[in-house]
Design a protein around this motif. Structure first.
Motif, PDB file in Angstrom:
ATOM      1  N   HIS A   6       0.991  -0.843  -0.217  1.00 13.20           N
ATOM      2  CA  HIS A   6      -0.173   0.035  -0.152  1.00 13.20           C
ATOM      3  C   HIS A   6       0.757   1.433  -0.033  1.00 13.20           C
ATOM      4  O   HIS A   6       1.963   1.491   0.502  1.00 13.20           O
ATOM      5  N   THR A   9      -0.602   7.077  -2.523  1.00 15.33           N
ATOM      6  CA  THR A   9      -2.268   6.757  -3.579  1.00 15.33           C
ATOM      7  C   THR A   9      -3.355   6.067  -3.150  1.00 15.33           C
ATOM      8  O   THR A   9      -4.264   6.149  -3.075  1.00 15.33           O
ATOM      9  N   THR A  10      -3.088   4.590  -2.610  1.00 12.21           N
ATOM     10  CA  THR A  10      -4.346   3.666  -2.495  1.00 12.21           C
ATOM     11  C   THR A  10      -5.018   3.878  -1.688  1.00 12.21           C
ATOM     12  O   THR A  10      -5.903   3.390  -1.157  1.00 12.21           O
ATOM     13  N   LYS A  13      -7.220   6.082  -2.244  1.00 13.10           N
ATOM     14  CA  LYS A  13      -8.698   5.508  -3.003  1.00 13.10           C
ATOM     15  C   LYS A  13      -9.542   5.071  -1.960  1.00 13.10           C
ATOM     16  O   LYS A  13     -10.600   4.802  -2.022  1.00 13.10           O
ATOM     17  N   GLN A  14      -8.193   4.305  -0.847  1.00 15.76           N
ATOM     18  CA  GLN A  14      -9.314   3.422  -0.268  1.00 15.76           C
ATOM     19  C   GLN A  14     -10.556   4.581   0.671  1.00 15.76           C
ATOM     20  O   GLN A  14     -12.001   3.960   0.934  1.00 15.76           O
ATOM     21  N   CYS A  19      -6.763  11.935  -5.051  1.00 16.88           N
ATOM     22  CA  CYS A  19      -5.532  10.083  -4.918  1.00 16.88           C
ATOM     23  C   CYS A  19      -3.713  10.662  -5.753  1.00 16.88           C
ATOM     24  O   CYS A  19      -2.951  10.422  -5.860  1.00 16.88           O
TER      25      CYS A  19
END
Length: 77
Positions: A6, A9-10, A13-14, A19
Motif C-alpha cells: 500500500h 495513493t492507494t 483511494k481507499q 489520490c
C-alpha cells in the motif's frame, strides 16, 4: 487476500479521496500540523467511515497500518 504494497495513493483511494500526488500534498498541507493530542483517526476532517477504516487498520495492525503511520507522521511534520 490482497498482498500488494500500500502507498499513500492507494490509501487515499481507499478513503474515497482524490489520490493524485498534488491532491495528497494539498490535503496534508490543509490539515497539518495535526496536534499531538489528537489521534489521526479522531481528526475532525474525516467522515465516520474514513475514521473507522483508519482506526481499524491501526488496531488490527492490518497491512494498511504502515502507510497509515506514514500519513500520521506527515500530518504532524
Amino acid at each position: 487476500m490482497d498482498t500488494s504494497k500500500h502507498t499513500l495513493t492507494t490509501l487515499f483511494k481507499q478513503l474515497g479521496l482524490p489520490c493524485d500526488e498534488a491532491s495528497i500534498q494539498d490535503f496534508i498541507s490543509r490539515h497539518s500540523p495535526l496536534p499531538r493530542d489528537i489521534a489521526l483517526q479522531d481528526a475532525p476532517f474525516w467522515s465516520d467511515s474514513q475514521s473507522h477504516f483508519l482506526e481499524e487498520g491501526l488496531e488490527e495492525d492490518s497491512d494498511w497500518a504502515e502507510i497509515i503511520d506514514e500519513l500520521d507522521a506527515r500530518m504532524r511534520a
